[in-house]
Structures are given as C-alpha cells and as structure tokens.
Motif scaffolding. Structure first.
Motif, PDB file in Angstrom:
ATOM      1  N   GLY A   1       0.795  -1.210   0.000  1.00  0.00           N
ATOM      2  CA  GLY A   1       0.000   0.000   0.000  1.00  0.00           C
ATOM      3  C   GLY A   1       0.832   1.267   0.000  1.00  0.00           C
TER       4      GLY A   1
ATOM      5  N   SER B   1       1.781   1.637  -3.760  1.00  0.00           N
ATOM      6  CA  SER B   1       0.670   1.944  -4.661  1.00  0.00           C
ATOM      7  C   SER B   1      -0.012   3.258  -4.301  1.00  0.00           C
ATOM      8  CB  SER B   1      -0.355   0.812  -4.636  1.00  0.00           C
ATOM      9  OG  SER B   1      -0.879   0.636  -3.339  1.00  0.00           O
TER      10      SER B   1
ATOM     11  N   HIS C   1      -6.574   3.567   3.188  1.00  0.00           N
ATOM     12  CA  HIS C   1      -5.199   3.238   3.556  1.00  0.00           C
ATOM     13  C   HIS C   1      -5.100   2.881   5.038  1.00  0.00           C
ATOM     14  CE1 HIS C   1      -1.032   2.817   2.750  1.00  0.00           C
ATOM     15  NE2 HIS C   1      -0.951   3.729   1.798  1.00  0.00           N
TER      16      HIS C   1
ATOM     17  N   SER D   1      -6.465  -3.544   6.788  1.00  0.00           N
ATOM     18  CA  SER D   1      -6.177  -4.966   6.593  1.00  0.00           C
ATOM     19  C   SER D   1      -7.127  -5.764   7.466  1.00  0.00           C
ATOM     20  CB  SER D   1      -4.724  -5.300   6.968  1.00  0.00           C
ATOM     21  OG  SER D   1      -4.413  -6.653   6.635  1.00  0.00           O
TER      22      SER D   1
ATOM     23  N   GLY E   1      -0.037  -6.060   3.941  1.00  0.00           N
ATOM     24  CA  GLY E   1       0.868  -5.143   3.259  1.00  0.00           C
ATOM     25  C   GLY E   1       2.305  -5.614   3.362  1.00  0.00           C
TER      26      GLY E   1
ATOM     27  N   SER F   1      -2.151  -2.216   4.637  1.00  0.00           N
ATOM     28  CA  SER F   1      -2.016  -1.995   3.193  1.00  0.00           C
ATOM     29  C   SER F   1      -3.076  -0.985   2.753  1.00  0.00           C
ATOM     30  CB  SER F   1      -2.144  -3.318   2.431  1.00  0.00           C
ATOM     31  OG  SER F   1      -1.879  -3.141   1.050  1.00  0.00           O
ATOM     32  N   ALA F   2      -3.481  -1.078   1.495  1.00  0.00           N
ATOM     33  CA  ALA F   2      -4.514  -0.197   0.946  1.00  0.00           C
ATOM     34  C   ALA F   2      -5.545  -1.037   0.205  1.00  0.00           C
ATOM     35  CB  ALA F   2      -3.899   0.834   0.002  1.00  0.00           C
TER      36      ALA F   2
END
Length: 389
Positions: free
Chosen positions: A54, A57, A107, A110, A298, A315-316
């Motif tokens: 994340g 990205s 963001h 998870s 992530g 993560s995202a």
C-alpha cells in the motif's frame, strides 16, 4: 510415485494452475425459486495475492518518514489525491475515476491478522473470520446465499471467497479436447424428458454456446494483460440481465521480496488496465457496479537488501464503480515513525477490512446491515464508509 500429469479435475494441471497469472470465476445467477426479486447490482472482487504494498501503490507523501525509509521505492510522477496521499503513476485509470467521483481509496487497512503467512492471511481475507481455516465458506458466497442467488460458479476450483455454506455447483469449462457439437445436439434432446438429467444437458448446451468461460490465463493477446483479458470476459457476462452478479479476478505476483519497483509497478499497471477494461465493457451497467481490491497484508516499511520488501500488515484497498456516492480517501493514519509501527517494522492496520467488506455486501446485495452481521460477516461498523457506499 507422482502421477505424470498431476491433473486436477477438468484437465488443468496443478503446475499450470500455480503458474497462471490471472484466474476468473463468475457466480451469483438469479435463483427465482429463492427470491422473487433480484437487483441489477454487480460486484467484482480482485484478489491481489502476495501482499500488495500500500505504501508503494498509494504513497503517503505527507508523512516525513516515507522517503528516508524507502529511498528506492518512491517513484517520480506520483498522482495527487488529497495533499497527503498520492497514487502510483501506473494507476492512471484509478486516478481518473477518483477525479470523476468514482473511487474510494482506503489506507492503513487490513484484516486483523499479523502472522505474515500468505496461506493464513489469504484464508482470513476470503472467509472474513479471524481464525485461519475455521470455515469452508467465504464472505461473498455467504452473501449470495442470504440474498437469494444461485451458488453456481464458473471455474474450478471455486475460490474460497465465493463458497457458500451449502452445496455450490461448479460449471467448469475444461481445456480438454471436446467431442464435436453435433454429438451434444443429439444427446441434449434425449435427456430433455428426464427431470434429473435434463439440467445437465442445459449446462452442456450453454458451455458449447459460450465457450469463453476461461479459467486461467498465462499468455495474452497483443496489447492485453492476463488480468485485462479476463476482465473483458467477465464484463461480457456481467452485463447480461440473467447473467452472474459477482466476478472474482484472482491476480498473483505481489510478493516482491526483490526489485519491487519494477515488479509491483508492472502488477499495478495490469490492475489499472483491468479496471479500465471493466468500465468500458460494463457499459451502462457500470453505474450499478462496485469493484474492490483485496490483499492478505501489506509489506514492511523498510526496504531489504534486494530493493524489495517483506511481509507486513497494513495496506490499501481500492473501491471503484458507478455505485459509489462520491470519491474520497479514508484513513486513520498511524504514522511511519518507528515508535508508531507494528513491532517496529510494519504499517499498523487501523481500519478493519471486514468493515469495508460488510458495507459493500450490504450495498451490492441490498441486505440489511444487521443481517450481514449475523449471517455473513461479523465486522465492526465503520460509519465513515456510509458517505461513500
């Protein structure tokens, strides 16, 4: 002794299955015996297997610790979002959708799992339960059953996220050499008078008429990626009134322990192209569609010695589609200073991904949130998502 072909049912070898870079499954045919009303909403789930980064990205350039911890992984040409977060330049379609009020970017999210095992993380990602291997059903499969859709799927094996509590029929198009269509045209009428086997004749007829139920793609046509090829096929099915309501695109290759800059960038371009393909292929149905990416965890904040990263936590997640009320960024940012990291190495997940899954389920399948909590996924409610989905 190992069998020479190592085939799984249907003719696709296990070795080929593991090497496939993208796999498509379709599910959720309207079952009018269960429900007199079906809605026209569609859901596309993109499984980003391996642990999408994340921070790569969707870089938080507003965090002063980002550049010092990732000297080789913060690229030029980042696409601006809200002044704090940006998008990787490979995600141009997603960025345009954000500008068009059709992308929600989350963001520091998870599932509540910190074990860093791909197998356990992916199991939790798909079941929505906190204990690995505790269920044989997935959150989308349970949602389909509660909403009154048939549990037929079009691939083998059926991904866990789509498996329901009850029997799920799989209509898998094999890659084996098939008899000529003339043979089927003779068999189907013979079976028509038998109530037990007539439905199987209908299935065979459908497979002959629609031979593009491709399970896995390892090679692509010129100008296409593996994922976009399957996205095009998925869209062609999802747009039909009596077609499936859910597509799962299984995309591997995000476990970038080395040379992450080139490898994850390539995977993100594939994802972005697939989103563009879906939007185009869904045509007017795009307004009734949500696309959501999910990943098991992530990656670490710091680079390793191979210019890659290792298994992390936060993560995202990207949500896009015409069903969104508006665009936005949702985050409860924990910060990248060492004292704020999980175990001094990972971005903390401050948002439970299951809360987002639950909101998407309620919206797409029009299931009461309390019913979602009781029958599909017991997730804490996050009121922030109400403004977007």
């Amino acid at each position: 002794m190992t069998p020479p072909t190592e085939c799984i049912e249907g003719g696709l070898s296990r070795r080929s299955f593991m090497k496939a870079s993208a796999i498509l499954t379709l599910a959720g045919l309207p079952d009018l015996a269960w429900s007199a009303e079906v809605n026209d909403r569609r859901l596309v789930i993109v499984l980003l297997r391996g642990g999408m980064d994340g921070l790569f990205s969707m870089p938080p350039v507003g965090d002063k610790n980002l550049n010092s911890r990732r000297r080789h992984l913060v690229t030029d040409g980042l696409l601006k979002l809200d002044g704090f977060f940006t998008l990787h330049p490979a995600l141009k379609t997603l960025h345009q959708l954000y500008q068009d009020n059709q992308a929600l970017l989350v963001h520091g999210i998870s599932v509540p799992y910190t074990g860093r095992s791909h197998f356990e993380g992916q199991d939790i990602m798909q079941t929505g339960l906190l204990t690995p291997y505790a269920s044989k059903s997935g959150w989308a499969g349970r949602a389909l059953e509660v909403a009154g859709y048939g549990s037929v799927t079009m691939s083998l094996p059926v991904p866990l996220v789509l498996r329901g509590e009850n029997f799920a029929e799989s209509r898998y198009p094999t890659w084996m050499v098939q008899p000529p269509p003339e043979l089927y045209s003779k068999l189907v009428p013979l079976w028509a008078a038998d109530d037990v086997i007539a439905p199987f004749g209908d299935q065979i007829r459908d497979e002959i008429l629609h031979p593009t139920n491709t399970m896995a793609i390892t090679k692509t046509s010129e100008g296409e990626t593996a994922l976009s090829t399957l996205a095009r096929d998925a869209a062609s099915r999802l747009v039909t009134a009596d077609g499936p309501r859910v597509a799962v695109l299984d995309y591997v290759g995000f476990d970038t322990h080395s040379q992450e800059d080139s490898q994850q960038a390539s995977k993100l371009r594939g994802l972005d192209t697939a989103i563009a393909t879906l939007q185009k292929g869904m045509r007017d149905r795009w307004k009734d569609t949500l696309v959501v990416t999910v990943t098991e965890f992530g990656r670490t904040i710091a680079e390793n010695g191979s210019w890659g990263t290792d298994h992390g936590w936060g993560s995202a997640i990207f949500v896009t589609g015409g069903l969104l009320k508006k665009a936005g960024v949702v985050a409860d940012w924990p910060g990248l200073a060492t004292k704020n990291l999980y175990e001094g190495r990972d971005l903390k997940a401050t948002i439970d991904a299951r809360s987002l899954y639950a909101k998407i389920i309620s919206s797409v399948f029009q299931i009461d949130p309390e019913m979602v909590k009781q029958k599909v996924i017991d997730a804490p409610k996050d009121d922030r998502f109400d403004a977007y989905i």
